[in-house]
Structures are given as C-alpha cells and as structure tokens.
Design a protein around this motif. Structure first.
Motif, PDB file in Angstrom:
ATOM      1  N   ASP A 235       0.861  -1.189   0.000  1.00  0.00           N
ATOM      2  CA  ASP A 235       0.000   0.000   0.000  1.00  0.00           C
ATOM      3  C   ASP A 235       0.893   1.234   0.000  1.00  0.00           C
ATOM      4  N   GLU A 236       1.142   1.775  -1.180  1.00  0.00           N
ATOM      5  CA  GLU A 236       2.023   2.934  -1.327  1.00  0.00           C
ATOM      6  C   GLU A 236       1.455   4.167  -0.627  1.00  0.00           C
ATOM      7  N   ASN A 237       0.135   4.285  -0.594  1.00  0.00           N
ATOM      8  CA  ASN A 237      -0.485   5.481  -0.022  1.00  0.00           C
ATOM      9  C   ASN A 237      -0.213   5.635   1.469  1.00  0.00           C
ATOM     10  N   LEU A 238       0.122   4.537   2.157  1.00  0.00           N
ATOM     11  CA  LEU A 238       0.449   4.643   3.580  1.00  0.00           C
ATOM     12  C   LEU A 238       1.617   5.591   3.819  1.00  0.00           C
ATOM     13  N   LEU A 239       2.490   5.719   2.833  1.00  0.00           N
ATOM     14  CA  LEU A 239       3.692   6.531   2.994  1.00  0.00           C
ATOM     15  C   LEU A 239       3.403   8.015   2.845  1.00  0.00           C
ATOM     16  N   TYR A 240       2.187   8.369   2.444  1.00  0.00           N
ATOM     17  CA  TYR A 240       1.859   9.774   2.208  1.00  0.00           C
ATOM     18  C   TYR A 240       0.830  10.305   3.204  1.00  0.00           C
ATOM     19  N   LEU A 241       0.675   9.596   4.309  1.00  0.00           N
ATOM     20  CA  LEU A 241      -0.266  10.050   5.335  1.00  0.00           C
ATOM     21  C   LEU A 241       0.363  11.040   6.294  1.00  0.00           C
ATOM     22  N   PRO A 249      -3.999   3.966  16.218  1.00  0.00           N
ATOM     23  CA  PRO A 249      -4.854   3.400  15.159  1.00  0.00           C
ATOM     24  C   PRO A 249      -5.980   4.344  14.742  1.00  0.00           C
ATOM     25  N   ALA A 250      -6.514   5.099  15.695  1.00  0.00           N
ATOM     26  CA  ALA A 250      -7.585   6.042  15.344  1.00  0.00           C
ATOM     27  C   ALA A 250      -7.065   7.125  14.413  1.00  0.00           C
ATOM     28  N   ASP A 251      -5.862   7.645  14.700  1.00  0.00           N
ATOM     29  CA  ASP A 251      -5.263   8.652  13.822  1.00  0.00           C
ATOM     30  C   ASP A 251      -5.004   8.073  12.439  1.00  0.00           C
ATOM     31  N   LEU A 252      -4.576   6.819  12.394  1.00  0.00           N
ATOM     32  CA  LEU A 252      -4.297   6.177  11.111  1.00  0.00           C
ATOM     33  C   LEU A 252      -5.567   6.040  10.290  1.00  0.00           C
ATOM     34  N   ASP A 253      -6.651   5.607  10.914  1.00  0.00           N
ATOM     35  CA  ASP A 253      -7.920   5.468  10.194  1.00  0.00           C
ATOM     36  C   ASP A 253      -8.434   6.825   9.712  1.00  0.00           C
ATOM     37  N   GLU A 254      -8.304   7.822  10.557  1.00  0.00           N
ATOM     38  CA  GLU A 254      -8.771   9.161  10.167  1.00  0.00           C
ATOM     39  C   GLU A 254      -7.978   9.686   8.982  1.00  0.00           C
ATOM     40  N   ALA A 255      -6.651   9.488   9.022  1.00  0.00           N
ATOM     41  CA  ALA A 255      -5.817   9.965   7.918  1.00  0.00           C
ATOM     42  C   ALA A 255      -6.124   9.219   6.627  1.00  0.00           C
ATOM     43  N   ARG A 256      -6.389   7.906   6.737  1.00  0.00           N
ATOM     44  CA  ARG A 256      -6.732   7.134   5.541  1.00  0.00           C
ATOM     45  C   ARG A 256      -8.034   7.629   4.934  1.00  0.00           C
ATOM     46  N   ASN A 257      -9.000   7.954   5.772  1.00  0.00           N
ATOM     47  CA  ASN A 257     -10.280   8.440   5.267  1.00  0.00           C
ATOM     48  C   ASN A 257     -10.166   9.830   4.660  1.00  0.00           C
ATOM     49  N   GLU A 258      -9.200  10.610   5.146  1.00  0.00           N
ATOM     50  CA  GLU A 258      -9.008  11.975   4.658  1.00  0.00           C
ATOM     51  C   GLU A 258      -8.327  12.015   3.294  1.00  0.00           C
ATOM     52  N   LEU A 259      -7.433  11.052   3.043  1.00  0.00           N
ATOM     53  CA  LEU A 259      -6.531  11.135   1.896  1.00  0.00           C
ATOM     54  C   LEU A 259      -7.199  10.668   0.613  1.00  0.00           C
ATOM     55  N   GLY A 260      -6.985  11.459  -0.452  1.00  0.00           N
ATOM     56  CA  GLY A 260      -7.374  11.033  -1.785  1.00  0.00           C
ATOM     57  C   GLY A 260      -6.188  10.396  -2.493  1.00  0.00           C
ATOM     58  N   LEU A 261      -6.117  10.550  -3.808  1.00  0.00           N
ATOM     59  CA  LEU A 261      -5.024   9.975  -4.590  1.00  0.00           C
ATOM     60  C   LEU A 261      -3.896  10.990  -4.686  1.00  0.00           C
TER      61      LEU A 261
END
Length: 764
Positions: A235-241, A249-261
């Motif tokens: 998952d390359e997008n993990l590196l751009y959070l 984990p809550a911060d990680l989920d929030e950042a994943r939901n925030e991020l587009g491409l």
C-alpha cells in the motif's frame, strides 16, 4: 630361486566426485549483485522510516543502528549455523518478501504500540520486525562467502587477502547501488517497485553463485512470489499520510479516510507530493505534511512581514516551500530572492501556482536552488526584509537556522534598518521558545511578537523599533487585496493588526540563560527532552503582558488604528481564544459604545467579505459569526444565501434553526432542525435541539423522546438538565431529580441544575 612376486603398478587415484564449485569470479559477481541490492535497500529503508517516523535526525540514527546490528547478527548466524551464501540470500529474500506483503499490517501494529511504548523503542521495534532479516542477510554476505565459497583463503594469509578483496568489491558495488538508487530508481519508481527490485537482486546473487542449487531455486521462487503478490498487498499510499498519522490506530484510520489519490513527484533523494484531502490540498515532503495549500496562514506570514518592512525594495525568502509566503512577498517587493534547498520542490512550484500567486511566472522573483546557510554567508546585496519560512527546527537540520551564528550572518545581509522575520509553533515547547527568544534578543536590538494563529507566532526582529511602515501595502496592491478578500476572507487593510506584543523582553524568563549556538545546540537538546507539544507557560505570559494600548501606540503613527476593527480581525482569525477574550475585555473597558460599534462593523464587513468569495462556505462562515454576535436576522440572510449556493451545505439549516430558536420563533426553529436531519441524518445534536425547543414551548411529552435520545448519544450537563425539565413538566419529580443529579455529576458548577434541585427539593 623362486621369482619375486610381481607388484602391479599403482592404479591412478579415483577422481573426486564432481561438485558444482563456483568459478573464481562467481563469488565476486554474486557479492557485487547483493551489495548493489543492499545499498538500494538501506536508502529505501531510510525513506520508509522517514514517512512513518518523520524526517528527524533520530530516524537516520535508528536505521543506521539497525544496519550495524544486522551486520553483527548476520555474521554470528553464519558462524553459529554454518550458513552459506545461497541460503543466506534465501533468508534475505524471504524477509524482503514479508516486508513487501505485510507492510500494511506492520504499519498498523506500529500505530497500535506507539502510544504504549517509548518512542525510540517503538520505532526500533518496527524496524527490527520489518527489516531485521534483510539487514542481517545483506550484512553477512562476506562472512558467508569466506566460510564456504573461497577455498584459497586456506593458504597463508588467505583470509586477510580474500576478505580485503571482497570488501573492496563490496564497497564499489555499494557505491554503485547508491548511485543507481539516487539517479535511476528513486526518481522513477514507487517504493514498492524498488523493494521488488531489491528482492530480484538478492535472488540474482544466489543464481549467479550456483545456478543449479536449491538455494537459487528457492530465491527465484520468492522473487516470483513477490512480483505476483507485492502489487496486491503493498500500500504505497500509507507513505503519504504523514508521520503523525501513526500516533494511534484512530489517527491512522482518520488519515486514511481523509486522503485522496496523491500526486507524487520524486527527486534524487526527496519525495514531494500534493495531497488531496477533505480539508483541502496539502504539501507533503519526506513524511512531513504542512498546512493546507489553500489556507490563509502562509500568505498572511508574507503579508505581515511586508507590512512591517522598512521599504518594499529587496526581500529574501529562506525556504520557498509551496511558495505561499514567497508569492505574497514577490507581489509587493520590487525584487525578491527565494532560496530553496529542495530541487524537486522548485521543479514543481508551477503545480501550486493557484496558491502561490504564480511565483514562477513573476519576473520580480528570482528562485535559487541553494542551502540557506550557504547563501546567506555568500557576498551579495543587502535586503530590507529577510523571511525565514524553513520548517520548524524539529525537522531535518532546520535547527541550524535558529542559532546565534546564523542570525549574525543574516543580520550582515540586512540593511541597517532591515527586518528579519522567523516563525515558531508549539512543537518547540516552553523551554525551546525561551531559548529562541534569548538567542534573537542577543543579536537584534528589537524583537516583537505577531500572531498568525493562536499557537503560530511570528518574531519580528530588527535593530530599529518594530512598526508597520508599510501597513497598507497589501490593501494598495489590487490583485493581492482582491485575493485576500475572496480566497481568505481577510480584510487587507487590517493585516498589520496582527501585532501581539511590541516588545518580547518581559516574556524572557531568564535573560542570562543559555542561547542556541552551533557549538552548543541548546534548542535541539530542549526539543529532544520534550514529551508533549505546547508552550502553555509562554502563552500565559503573553496573555498577562497583552496591552491593547501598547499595540495602538506602536501602530497608530503609521496606520489608522480602530480598536473595534482590531478585535474583529483577531476574532476572525484566532477564534474564541484567550488572546481575543482579553482584547475584547480591554476594548469594552475603553469604549462605552464598543458593543454597538462592533455589531455595526460586523453588519458591514461580513456580507462584503462573503460576497467577495461568493461561495456557500464563505456565506455560511460569515453567518455563523453574526449568529455568535447575536445578529440573528442578518445571520439568517447569509445562511439562506449559502443554501442557494449549496442546498445541502452541512449545518446551515441547523444554524438557521438556532437563530430562530434564540429569536423565540420556535415553529420555524423546529422546521429547520428537521431539515438538517434530511441533509445529515447522523447529526447527534439535532435530537437535543428539538427536545430543547419543545421544552421551551411547554410541549414536554414531545420533548421527552428526543432528550432521552440525546443523553444516550452524548450525555452532557445541559442535556440532562433539559431532560429533567421535561420530566418535571410532566409531573415526574423523582425522575427529574435523578436527571438533575446526573447532570450535576457531569457539570458540578451548572447553576441552572442547582436552581432546579433547589426548586423541587432534596426529597421529591
């Protein structure tokens, strides 16, 4: 005589069984291939660590420590279990394949244990699990070759000669791997693809040494598996959070939901990205995410700096970054030099022209690819303004730009009355900001404090008194003034009102304390000891020293000073914070008609700035400010305009309902609260508001189900209070007493609840 027995001639010795013994050059070729992969992997590991841990110095130290530990551990494993080079490359390929496929799981595990362990331990544990096997495998290649694959080492002096020769070729291959990563792989490939390339290098090295061995077959199988499975699991997008996304984990989920491409652009060693998020596009560099590109804060830095500069002739920007600050300065000054150390950022500035006022196309701006320290120490022209917008000293090597040595060099590039502007945020801590203030005060004769946000301050430094010599510069530049009104809803004539403290001397706790120097980096030491961001003691000291009269005395000779406009400007940008509340108290004490004048100004300025932007969000925010000021009819008009722009604008119907509720028009309030549920069915505040309005109307039976739902969704003192009111209105005094008691537990100082308990008595 008997003849002697005939002795048959000795038969030739049987030929030894054929073994696949590598030729003289195969071990060297295998080592070269593995060493190239090792160098690429080390650089890749640094980039992965920066994206997860942040671009800190300790990130590099942790990776380097793991590499050294891998050399020692791998060498011991080779000796203990008599591993050959082929099996070692199989183990290395296995570790790399696990990292490729399990990286998302490892990242989530790191986010889970990050709050539970000391930060260095949590980071090293992640590195050990993610890269322990590959670093040990690559680190033990030479011992493995010496043990099994170089028979000439048995000769006298053979070990020394053989190991020296291997080290020589391994070092050359490492250098080649570094060059390959910097000039070929990193600028062109995603990190997941680079990791697959490293796996192929490890497999190829086993194949080169012994093509028909089981180790070669196993390594090739792992390389094939990585090629097939890697794209599915990596998952390359993990590196751009951003590194702060892995705090929990809550911060990680929030950042994943925030991020587009992400839009990603790479240089030889840096990765830059424009991140589309729900809050707006953000600037990303090597794991560090700055503010949203469309926010007003960075342009405001440039506007404030220019307003307090003695002249608008020559300016220098250190750290161009997104260009948001430099773009504003470039619009105002006759000539601006912008210095940026990161080439990939400079190469992509044109992609952010919508946010940086087209800085690349501005003929009055010269962009320079250089290190700020090197540029400042060169011989060159003097500047009326130097602005340091390099990242906070917490990151990279930025702390060097906050040393007394660097500040002295900057002062030499200023005109005698020139202004130096730097910034500070809460990540330096109370001790860190004291060090910064002491260091600046020892170099410059005058230092003032300005605000951008409630925890984002500017330090204005000069040998001449700090004053808004060009306080109307932004307002007089038509294109810039229009942009400030339409993009940021900031009145350009008020930019110079951002002064917080004309003199920082009373804010320095110990003037004789330590300063930040290159030979004693006290600021870095202080930040390394910091366990929690923030500088509450400093903010308290600023609040104590706040003086509206002192600010007026400094601004008034150069700019018309209106205390009402000053407080409105502060409220718009700082919000409801300690600084605005203190200024409001001081302004109210000074002006008997302050409240009426403030309302009159808000009636004029809010619709005008909203119309300049002409968006639903702008009208909604302007309406909300009028609502807070008690201008309910005017607020409803702006909210209605917002709905005309966007009929499903979240919270707009809710705020219209609030206005009608405060006006006592309860049926209209109920209607608009219900419409809010059509826009946002999950809004948990609506049930409470409906129940509250029904209580005010005396319709207690209608209120009861809504208020019970409200306390289930999120119990607060007010919610229990109104539930008690409904129960009391229905005659159930015992239930009301219980509700009031529960509300008092949540809000012990709630005056209304205490009055209600007194009214119904202790024993209902």
């Amino acid at each position: 005589r008997r003849p002697l027995p005939r002795i048959p001639p000795p038969s030739p010795a049987p030929a030894p069984a054929r073994q696949e013994t590598p030729s003289r050059h195969r071990p060297l070729a295998a080592l070269v291939m593995a060493s190239i992969g090792s160098a690429v992997f080390q650089l890749l590991l640094i980039k992965l660590a920066e994206c997860l841990f942040g671009p800190f110095r300790d990130t590099f130290a942790l990776v380097l420590g793991l590499v050294f530990a891998g050399i020692a551990g791998g060498s011991y494993a080779v000796k203990r279990w008599r591993l050959g080079f082929g099996p070692l490359m199989v183990i290395t390929s296995w570790g790399l394949t696990v990292l490729l496929c399990a990286f998302p799981l490892l990242a989530r595990a790191y986010a889970a244990w990050h709050p539970l362990l000391p930060a260095p331990l949590a980071k090293f544990l992640f590195l050990l699990l993610a890269a322990g096997l590959p670093t040990a495998g690559f680190g033990a290649t030479i011992p493995a070759l010496l043990r099994r694959h170089l028979p000439e080492k048995q000769a006298a002096g053979g070990v020394a000669q053989a190991s020296g020769r291997l080290l020589f070729w391994s070092s050359l291959a490492n250098a080649l791997g570094f060059l390959l990563m910097v000039f070929v792989l990193h600028p062109r490939l995603d990190y997941g693809v680079i990791l697959m390339t490293v796996i192929l290098c490890a497999a190829a090295s086993a194949l080169i040494l012994a093509p028909r061995s089981r180790s070669a077959v196993a390594a090739l199988f792992l390389a094939l598996a990585a090629t097939l499975l890697g794209p599915r699991f990596w998952d390359e997008n993990l590196l751009y959070l951003g590194h702060t996304a892995f705090d929990s984990p809550a911060d990680l989920d929030e950042a994943r939901n925030e991020l587009g491409l992400p839009q990603t652009f790479k240089g030889p060693q840096d990765v830059f990205s424009i991140l589309p998020t729900k809050s707006g596009p953000r600037f990303f560099i090597n794991g560090y995410i700055s503010m949203t590109l469309d926010s007003p804060w960075e342009p405001l830095v440039g506007a404030v700096a220019a307003s307090y500069a003695p002249r608008l002739d020559r300016a220098l920007i250190l750290g161009v970054g997104s260009g948001n600050t430099a773009g504003v300065v470039g619009q105002l000054f006759a000539h601006t030099d912008g210095v940026e150390i990161n080439g990939v950022v400079l190469a992509n500035l044109h992609r952010m022209r919508a946010y940086n006022f087209g800085i690349v196309q501005n003929p009055r701006v010269r962009l320079i690819h250089d290190d700020a320290i090197h540029f400042v120490k060169e011989q060159g022209p003097r500047y009326s303004l130097v602005v340091n917008t390099v990242t906070t000293p917490l990151y990279f090597s930025s702390a060097k730009l906050y040393t007394e040595d660097f500040l002295t060099a900057v002062k030499a590039r200023l005109t005698p009355d020139g202004l130096y502007v730097t910034w500070v945020d809460s990540r330096v801590g109370d001790e860190g900001i004291q060090i910064m203030l002491r260091t600046l005060s020892r170099v410059f004769g005058h230092v003032a404090l300005a605000w951008v946000r409630s925890s984002y301050f500017l330090l204005l430094c000069s040998d001449q008194p700090i004053a808004p010599y060009n306080g109307l510069a932004v307002a007089r530049e038509p294109a810039l003034a229009a942009a400030f009104r339409s993009r940021f809803q900031i009145e350009p004539a008020w930019v110079a009102y951002c002064l917080l403290a004309p003199d920082i001397s009373p804010l320095i706790g110990d003037p004789n304390g330590v300063a930040n120097r290159l030979d004693y980096p006290a600021l870095e030491f202080a930040m390394s000891r910091l366990r929690q961001r923030g500088y509450e003691r400093f903010k308290t000291a600023v609040e104590v020293q706040q003086n509206l009269g002192a600010v007026e005395q400094r601004i008034a000779p150069y700019l018309d000073f209106d205390p009402v406009a000053f407080t409105v400007h502060a409220e718009r940008l700082l919000g409801d914070c300690r600084f605005t509340r203190r200024w409001l108290r001081q302004a109210t004490a000074r002006l008997p008609d302050f409240v009426s004048r403030r309302k009159a100004l808000l009636r004029r300025i809010e619709p005008r700035l909203a119309a300049a932007a002409d968006t639903a969000d702008a009208y909604h925010k302007a309406g909300f400010r009028l609502l807070k000021a008690g201008l309910y009819r005017e607020a409803i008009e702006l909210f209605r305009t917002a709905l005309a722009k966007n009929p499903r604008r979240n919270n707009t119907y809710f705020n219209i309902g609030a206005c009608y509720e405060y006006l006592g028009e309860y049926e209209a309030a109920l209607a608009n609260y219900r419409k809010e549920l059509e826009v946002d069915p999950d809004d948990e505040d609506v049930a409470y508001r409906l129940g509250r309005v029904y209580v005010k109307m005396g319709r207690f039976a209608d209120a009861l189900p809504f208020l019970r739902q409200a306390v289930d969704q999120g119990p607060t003192g007010w919610r229990w209070y109104y539930l008690g009111r409904a129960q009391e209105g229905l005659g159930d005094r015992q239930a009301a007493h219980a509700s009031y008691r529960r509300g008092l537990e949540l809000a012990p100082g709630h005056a209304r609840i205490r009055q209600a308990l007194t009214r119904i008595g202790a024993n209902p």
